[in-house]
Design a protein around this motif. Sequence first.
Motif, PDB file in Angstrom:
ATOM      1  N   PRO A 166       0.822  -1.222   0.000  1.00 20.36           N
ATOM      2  CA  PRO A 166       0.000   0.000   0.000  1.00 20.36           C
ATOM      3  C   PRO A 166       0.852   1.267   0.000  1.00 20.36           C
ATOM      4  N   VAL A 167       0.345   2.291  -0.650  1.00 22.60           N
ATOM      5  CA  VAL A 167       1.013   3.594  -0.662  1.00 22.60           C
ATOM      6  C   VAL A 167       0.755   4.291   0.670  1.00 22.60           C
ATOM      7  N   LEU A 168       1.791   4.894   1.224  1.00 19.74           N
ATOM      8  CA  LEU A 168       1.641   5.704   2.434  1.00 19.74           C
ATOM      9  C   LEU A 168       1.470   7.153   1.996  1.00 19.74           C
ATOM     10  N   TRP A 169       0.231   7.632   2.059  1.00 21.36           N
ATOM     11  CA  TRP A 169      -0.082   8.961   1.559  1.00 21.36           C
ATOM     12  C   TRP A 169       0.280  10.041   2.579  1.00 21.36           C
ATOM     13  N   CYS A 170       0.360  11.262   2.071  1.00 22.76           N
ATOM     14  CA  CYS A 170       0.498  12.471   2.893  1.00 22.76           C
ATOM     15  C   CYS A 170       1.689  12.423   3.850  1.00 22.76           C
ATOM     16  N   PRO A 171       2.897  12.226   3.332  1.00 20.78           N
ATOM     17  CA  PRO A 171       4.055  12.311   4.225  1.00 20.78           C
ATOM     18  C   PRO A 171       4.259  13.748   4.696  1.00 20.78           C
ATOM     19  N   ALA A 172       5.070  13.910   5.720  1.00 15.66           N
ATOM     20  CA  ALA A 172       5.389  15.259   6.202  1.00 15.66           C
ATOM     21  C   ALA A 172       6.076  16.052   5.090  1.00 15.66           C
ATOM     22  N   PRO A 173       5.930  17.382   5.088  1.00 16.45           N
ATOM     23  CA  PRO A 173       6.507  18.189   4.003  1.00 16.45           C
ATOM     24  C   PRO A 173       7.996  17.946   3.776  1.00 16.45           C
ATOM     25  N   ASP A 174       8.776  17.808   4.857  1.00  9.27           N
ATOM     26  CA  ASP A 174      10.209  17.592   4.666  1.00  9.27           C
ATOM     27  C   ASP A 174      10.487  16.207   4.086  1.00  9.27           C
ATOM     28  N   VAL A 175       9.647  15.228   4.449  1.00  7.91           N
ATOM     29  CA  VAL A 175       9.796  13.886   3.878  1.00  7.91           C
ATOM     30  C   VAL A 175       9.465  13.914   2.389  1.00  7.91           C
ATOM     31  N   ARG A 176       8.393  14.599   2.051  1.00  2.00           N
ATOM     32  CA  ARG A 176       8.001  14.694   0.636  1.00  2.00           C
ATOM     33  C   ARG A 176       9.079  15.404  -0.175  1.00  2.00           C
ATOM     34  N   MET A 177       9.655  16.460   0.378  1.00  2.00           N
ATOM     35  CA  MET A 177      10.725  17.165  -0.324  1.00  2.00           C
ATOM     36  C   MET A 177      11.928  16.252  -0.523  1.00  2.00           C
ATOM     37  N   GLY A 178      12.237  15.450   0.496  1.00  4.70           N
ATOM     38  CA  GLY A 178      13.334  14.499   0.361  1.00  4.70           C
ATOM     39  C   GLY A 178      13.060  13.483  -0.736  1.00  4.70           C
ATOM     40  N   ARG A 179      11.811  13.082  -0.877  1.00 10.17           N
ATOM     41  CA  ARG A 179      11.455  12.127  -1.928  1.00 10.17           C
ATOM     42  C   ARG A 179      11.601  12.755  -3.315  1.00 10.17           C
ATOM     43  N   VAL A 180      11.257  14.026  -3.431  1.00  8.10           N
ATOM     44  CA  VAL A 180      11.457  14.713  -4.715  1.00  8.10           C
ATOM     45  C   VAL A 180      12.941  14.740  -5.058  1.00  8.10           C
ATOM     46  N   ARG A 181      13.785  14.977  -4.048  1.00 11.13           N
ATOM     47  CA  ARG A 181      15.232  14.946  -4.292  1.00 11.13           C
ATOM     48  C   ARG A 181      15.684  13.548  -4.710  1.00 11.13           C
ATOM     49  N   ASP A 182      15.092  12.525  -4.086  1.00 12.77           N
ATOM     50  CA  ASP A 182      15.411  11.144  -4.482  1.00 12.77           C
ATOM     51  C   ASP A 182      15.084  10.910  -5.957  1.00 12.77           C
ATOM     52  N   THR A 238       5.083   1.779 -14.101  1.00 12.35           N
ATOM     53  CA  THR A 238       4.919   1.068 -12.830  1.00 12.35           C
ATOM     54  C   THR A 238       4.058   1.886 -11.872  1.00 12.35           C
ATOM     55  N   ALA A 239       4.266   3.199 -11.855  1.00 16.09           N
ATOM     56  CA  ALA A 239       3.454   4.070 -11.000  1.00 16.09           C
ATOM     57  C   ALA A 239       1.983   4.016 -11.401  1.00 16.09           C
ATOM     58  N   GLU A 240       1.710   3.921 -12.693  1.00 19.07           N
ATOM     59  CA  GLU A 240       0.320   3.767 -13.138  1.00 19.07           C
ATOM     60  C   GLU A 240      -0.289   2.486 -12.566  1.00 19.07           C
ATOM     61  N   ARG A 241       0.487   1.415 -12.567  1.00 20.83           N
ATOM     62  CA  ARG A 241      -0.012   0.151 -12.006  1.00 20.83           C
ATOM     63  C   ARG A 241      -0.252   0.279 -10.504  1.00 20.83           C
ATOM     64  N   VAL A 242       0.591   1.044  -9.833  1.00 21.45           N
ATOM     65  CA  VAL A 242       0.390   1.286  -8.399  1.00 21.45           C
ATOM     66  C   VAL A 242      -0.945   1.993  -8.170  1.00 21.45           C
ATOM     67  N   ALA A 243      -1.253   2.992  -8.993  1.00 23.24           N
ATOM     68  CA  ALA A 243      -2.524   3.715  -8.855  1.00 23.24           C
ATOM     69  C   ALA A 243      -3.706   2.776  -9.072  1.00 23.24           C
ATOM     70  N   VAL A 244      -3.596   1.881 -10.055  1.00 22.01           N
ATOM     71  CA  VAL A 244      -4.665   0.906 -10.305  1.00 22.01           C
ATOM     72  C   VAL A 244      -4.822  -0.024  -9.106  1.00 22.01           C
ATOM     73  N   ALA A 245      -3.695  -0.490  -8.560  1.00 23.33           N
ATOM     74  CA  ALA A 245      -3.746  -1.389  -7.401  1.00 23.33           C
ATOM     75  C   ALA A 245      -4.376  -0.702  -6.198  1.00 23.33           C
ATOM     76  N   GLU A 246      -4.075   0.581  -6.011  1.00 23.97           N
ATOM     77  CA  GLU A 246      -4.681   1.323  -4.902  1.00 23.97           C
ATOM     78  C   GLU A 246      -6.189   1.437  -5.092  1.00 23.97           C
ATOM     79  N   SER A 247      -6.619   1.671  -6.330  1.00 19.86           N
ATOM     80  CA  SER A 247      -8.048   1.757  -6.613  1.00 19.86           C
ATOM     81  C   SER A 247      -8.736   0.427  -6.320  1.00 19.86           C
ATOM     82  N   GLU A 248      -8.107  -0.662  -6.720  1.00 26.34           N
ATOM     83  CA  GLU A 248      -8.683  -1.984  -6.455  1.00 26.34           C
ATOM     84  C   GLU A 248      -8.730  -2.266  -4.957  1.00 26.34           C
ATOM     85  N   ARG A 249      -7.737  -1.774  -4.230  1.00 20.38           N
ATOM     86  CA  ARG A 249      -7.722  -1.970  -2.779  1.00 20.38           C
ATOM     87  C   ARG A 249      -8.897  -1.230  -2.126  1.00 20.38           C
ATOM     88  N   VAL A 250      -9.170  -0.023  -2.596  1.00 22.91           N
ATOM     89  CA  VAL A 250     -10.296   0.743  -2.050  1.00 22.91           C
ATOM     90  C   VAL A 250     -11.612   0.031  -2.358  1.00 22.91           C
TER      91      VAL A 250
END
Length: 203
Positions: free
Chosen positions: A144-160, A181-193
């Motif tokens: 599962p995707v972990l949504w809404c990380p803290a702003p500094d975590v999200r910024m670090g991910r953009v740097r990654d 692959t990210a598109e497939r992740v979005a589909v999997a999240e939709s199916e999970r919901v």
Amino acid sequence: MTLEFRVQHDVATDAAPSSSAPARPGLRGILDRIALRRDAARARRDATEIAELGDLGRLLSDARGVVEHGWIQHAWFAYVDESGRTRTASSAAAMDVVGRPLVGACLVGAVVSAAGGPHAVHAQPVQRALDVVWHALASAEGTPVLWCPAPDVRMGRVRDLTSWNDQPARSATDVASLLLTAERVAVAESERVRARAVARSTA
């Protein structure tokens, strides 16, 4: 003389239960109504989340199209200026691209471009799309995707994501593959919901 009218009754029909259970009186009835409202609110949230994930998948697909059209490293965008020369713009100079023909973008820039351009960089669709792309890069597919990380975590991910894009051995094919692959992740999240909603309705 009194006339007596007799009406024949269909016993089976008269005895049939109502299609919906009668409301219970008192506190139990109040709790039932609260539960119904809660279930309806959850159903609305599920429907909204599924719709947003569908939009997210389309955004990621559009970003993949941007990369396939033109991919760059060490800048967010490549564009044609007013004199016809190709220039690059970093994240700090992203607004220079507005109104000019885009000829290439990095991974993050492609997501921003697909969402509408530099004006959309802080919008929720861009942030959520980057969450999904980072998940596709750093997590096992199917988790599962972990949504809404803290702003500094999200910024670090953009740097990654930027560092990954700029590695010397990286190619446009690699970047397009990650977005797929990210598109497939979005589909999997939709199916999970959807599965969660079905499980809740049958519980």
